[in-house]
Design a protein around this motif. Structure first.
Motif, PDB file in Angstrom:
ATOM      1  N   GLN A 155       0.817  -1.216   0.000  1.00 14.08           N
ATOM      2  CA  GLN A 155       0.000   0.000   0.000  1.00 14.08           C
ATOM      3  C   GLN A 155       0.850   1.266   0.000  1.00 14.08           C
ATOM      4  O   GLN A 155       0.402   2.316  -0.474  1.00 14.08           O
ATOM      5  N   ASN A 156       2.056   1.174   0.519  1.00 10.03           N
ATOM      6  CA  ASN A 156       2.914   2.355   0.639  1.00 10.03           C
ATOM      7  C   ASN A 156       4.102   2.329  -0.324  1.00 10.03           C
ATOM      8  O   ASN A 156       4.989   3.178  -0.220  1.00 10.03           O
ATOM      9  N   ARG A 157       4.115   1.386  -1.259  1.00  9.05           N
ATOM     10  CA  ARG A 157       5.257   1.256  -2.165  1.00  9.05           C
ATOM     11  C   ARG A 157       5.369   2.492  -3.079  1.00  9.05           C
ATOM     12  O   ARG A 157       4.359   3.128  -3.398  1.00  9.05           O
ATOM     13  N   PRO A 158       6.573   2.819  -3.523  1.00  6.93           N
ATOM     14  CA  PRO A 158       6.727   3.906  -4.505  1.00  6.93           C
ATOM     15  C   PRO A 158       6.073   3.515  -5.829  1.00  6.93           C
ATOM     16  O   PRO A 158       6.124   2.361  -6.242  1.00  6.93           O
ATOM     17  N   LEU A 159       5.460   4.478  -6.492  1.00  3.50           N
ATOM     18  CA  LEU A 159       4.813   4.246  -7.776  1.00  3.50           C
ATOM     19  C   LEU A 159       5.648   4.818  -8.909  1.00  3.50           C
ATOM     20  O   LEU A 159       6.595   5.574  -8.680  1.00  3.50           O
ATOM     21  N   LYS A 160       5.307   4.454 -10.135  1.00  2.82           N
ATOM     22  CA  LYS A 160       6.013   4.999 -11.299  1.00  2.82           C
ATOM     23  C   LYS A 160       5.698   6.483 -11.435  1.00  2.82           C
ATOM     24  O   LYS A 160       4.676   6.976 -10.943  1.00  2.82           O
ATOM     25  N   LYS A 161       6.555   7.203 -12.154  1.00  2.00           N
ATOM     26  CA  LYS A 161       6.381   8.651 -12.265  1.00  2.00           C
ATOM     27  C   LYS A 161       5.257   9.047 -13.206  1.00  2.00           C
ATOM     28  O   LYS A 161       4.649  10.109 -13.046  1.00  2.00           O
ATOM     29  N   CYS A 162       4.986   8.192 -14.198  1.00  3.21           N
ATOM     30  CA  CYS A 162       3.987   8.557 -15.210  1.00  3.21           C
ATOM     31  C   CYS A 162       3.074   7.383 -15.534  1.00  3.21           C
ATOM     32  O   CYS A 162       3.550   6.280 -15.780  1.00  3.21           O
ATOM     33  N   TYR A 163       1.779   7.661 -15.525  1.00  3.82           N
ATOM     34  CA  TYR A 163       0.761   6.707 -15.968  1.00  3.82           C
ATOM     35  C   TYR A 163      -0.107   7.408 -17.014  1.00  3.82           C
ATOM     36  O   TYR A 163      -0.887   8.298 -16.650  1.00  3.82           O
ATOM     37  N   PRO A 164       0.049   7.074 -18.288  1.00  2.00           N
ATOM     38  CA  PRO A 164      -0.760   7.738 -19.319  1.00  2.00           C
ATOM     39  C   PRO A 164      -2.262   7.596 -19.085  1.00  2.00           C
ATOM     40  O   PRO A 164      -3.014   8.537 -19.316  1.00  2.00           O
ATOM     41  N   PHE A 165      -2.702   6.420 -18.621  1.00  2.05           N
ATOM     42  CA  PHE A 165      -4.126   6.183 -18.409  1.00  2.05           C
ATOM     43  C   PHE A 165      -4.356   5.684 -16.984  1.00  2.05           C
ATOM     44  O   PHE A 165      -3.668   4.771 -16.522  1.00  2.05           O
ATOM     45  N   VAL A 166      -5.315   6.305 -16.329  1.00  2.00           N
ATOM     46  CA  VAL A 166      -5.704   5.888 -14.982  1.00  2.00           C
ATOM     47  C   VAL A 166      -7.225   5.776 -14.944  1.00  2.00           C
ATOM     48  O   VAL A 166      -7.936   6.625 -15.491  1.00  2.00           O
ATOM     49  N   PHE A 167      -7.704   4.710 -14.318  1.00  2.00           N
ATOM     50  CA  PHE A 167      -9.140   4.471 -14.199  1.00  2.00           C
ATOM     51  C   PHE A 167      -9.484   4.398 -12.721  1.00  2.00           C
ATOM     52  O   PHE A 167      -8.811   3.692 -11.963  1.00  2.00           O
ATOM     53  N   VAL A 168     -10.511   5.124 -12.316  1.00  2.00           N
ATOM     54  CA  VAL A 168     -10.882   5.148 -10.907  1.00  2.00           C
ATOM     55  C   VAL A 168     -12.327   4.703 -10.755  1.00  2.00           C
ATOM     56  O   VAL A 168     -13.176   4.988 -11.601  1.00  2.00           O
TER      57      VAL A 168
END
Length: 416
Positions: free
Chosen positions: A163-176
């Motif tokens: 839950q607290n891991r670092p994420l990538k800097k860029c996500y072209p598409f995100v769905f919520v």
């Protein structure tokens, strides 16, 4: 047609199999399983004796000089839990007690990888009672509810780390999206919102960015979620596809100023057909597809005018599309491959459908129980996703690269 090639067998294995069949007179699958179970004991004992030979530096009954004063010291009876059920063995020991076997460690009585099996069944939504019964039916030994709880609780630190891991800097598409689960509070069960974010990275790989829980879905909590993923390393999102939570678009843009917020077309269809009689669903949705599936914005506008004229007897349905037509218009700012990815939240709805399969059986005692189960489900999904990227991703990336809105942003993060 060429005859299929036969499977090549190890001659030694064939000889042993024939001897087992002859010795145990196996006429059924149960006979064969019983025979294998009986053979398990001598197999374990033989491997343990081999470890003892290596530990002492000489084989049993060897006439050669011995380099140590330590000697064999009989054996202890031991009952092992195995994938074939409970097996009785005699575990060898040495005089000075320095022998530490690897195949069956001291004080260990379970070599069945039962933890992995329990977690796998738990990830598929099985209750503790069902897991306990299944283990007993298949493997012939009981697993208590407390043991199952201990096994699943052991992954909580792993869940927190994820839950607290670092994420990538860029996500072209995100769905919520949000789904609801039932959580017990004292003696009352209450539906609570689980916030889910699915991202596509620059390699076209899917990833669940995280899971969050709150009493209900709200703009304010989504803002907290977006703030968190930014703190975990996300610098840029090109598109966010979502259902129509009031204020969510402005909230997303406050955290990620360059984002394009896209209302899910499928949700708009669902909202509009509430005003349409069932008998007209098929024709109504077919006419709608001519609008959002048009080849150009000009064609989409022409199709929309025709659509409004053809279905003016249902003003409630028409109004849904008039209020949200800008979300149809902005689709045509991008290539067809990009449009296909961004116009619907089907990808995350598929994830939530997978979640619902394992959460629908009843209420959870607390949030931890929800996160344990959904995290294990995420791991199952990720195994599938890791095998390849999104279909037609190269075309999607090329269409983004020729768009001035995204070209520099992609080149900032992508590694050629």
């Amino acid at each position: 047609m060429n005859e299929m090639s036969k499977i090549k067998r190890n001659p030694a294995a064939v000889k042993i199999a024939n001897e087992i069949l002859k010795e145990y007179d196996c006429d059924s699958l149960t006979d064969m399983q019983d025979a294998l179970k009986e053979i398990f004991g001598p197999l374990f004992e033989g491997m343990l004796q081999g470890e003892m030979d290596n530990h002492l530096g000489y084989k049993s009954n060897s006439k050669e000089p011995k380099s140590t004063k330590n000697r064999r010291n009989g054996s202890n009876p031991k009952t092992l839990k195995t994938t074939m059920g409970e097996v009785e063995i005699n575990a060898p020991r040495d005089r000075n007690g320095s022998f530490e076997p690897v195949i069956v460690p001291k004080r260990s009585k379970d070599v069945s990888d039962i933890e992995g099996k329990v977690l796998s069944m738990y990830a598929r939504g099985m209750s503790q009672r069902d897991i306990s019964s299944t283990i007993e039916d298949i493997y012939g030994f009981k697993v208590s509810h407390d043991m199952i709880s201990d096994i699943t609780n052991a992954i909580l630190p792993e869940v927190e780390e994820w839950q607290n891991r670092p994420l990538k800097k860029c996500y072209p598409f995100v769905f919520v999206d949000c789904m609801y689960v039932s959580v017990r509070n004292d003696y009352e069960a209450k539906e609570e919102a689980v916030y889910v974010i699915l991202g596509y990275d620059l390699q076209g790989q899917k990833e669940i960015l995280g899971l969050w829980m709150d009493s209900t879905e709200s703009k304010n909590y989504w803002m907290q979620v977006f703030d968190e993923i930014k703190a975990r390393g996300v610098e840029d999102i090109f598109f966010i596809s979502m259902d129509g939570v009031s204020g969510l678009e402005s909230g997303a843009k406050a955290i990620f100023p360059g984002v394009v917020v896209q209302r899910c077309i499928v949700h708009l269809i669902r909202n509009s057909i509430r005003y349409v009689p069932t008998k007209d669903y098929k024709k109504f949705t077919a006419d709608l597809k001519k609008v959002y599936g048009a080849s150009s914005l000009k064609a989409a506008k022409t199709a929309f005018d025709t659509f409004c004229d053809n279905w003016k007897q249902y003003p409630g349905a028409i109004e849904v599309w008039k209020r949200n037509f800008l979300h149809v218009e902005q689709l045509f700012d991008y290539g067809s491959a990009v449009r296909k990815v961004m116009y619907t939240t089907n990808a995350i709805e598929s994830v939530n459908s997978s979640f619902r399969k394992v959460t629908k059986k009843g209420s959870f005692p607390n949030h931890e129980a929800v996160f344990k189960l959904l995290y294990l489900r995420v791991k199952e999904l990720q195994k599938k996703w890791d095998k390849g990227h999104l279909n037609n991703w190269s075309m999607v990336l090329n269409q983004l690269l020729v768009n001035d809105q995204f070209k520099d942003r992609i080149e900032k993060y992508i590694q050629y």
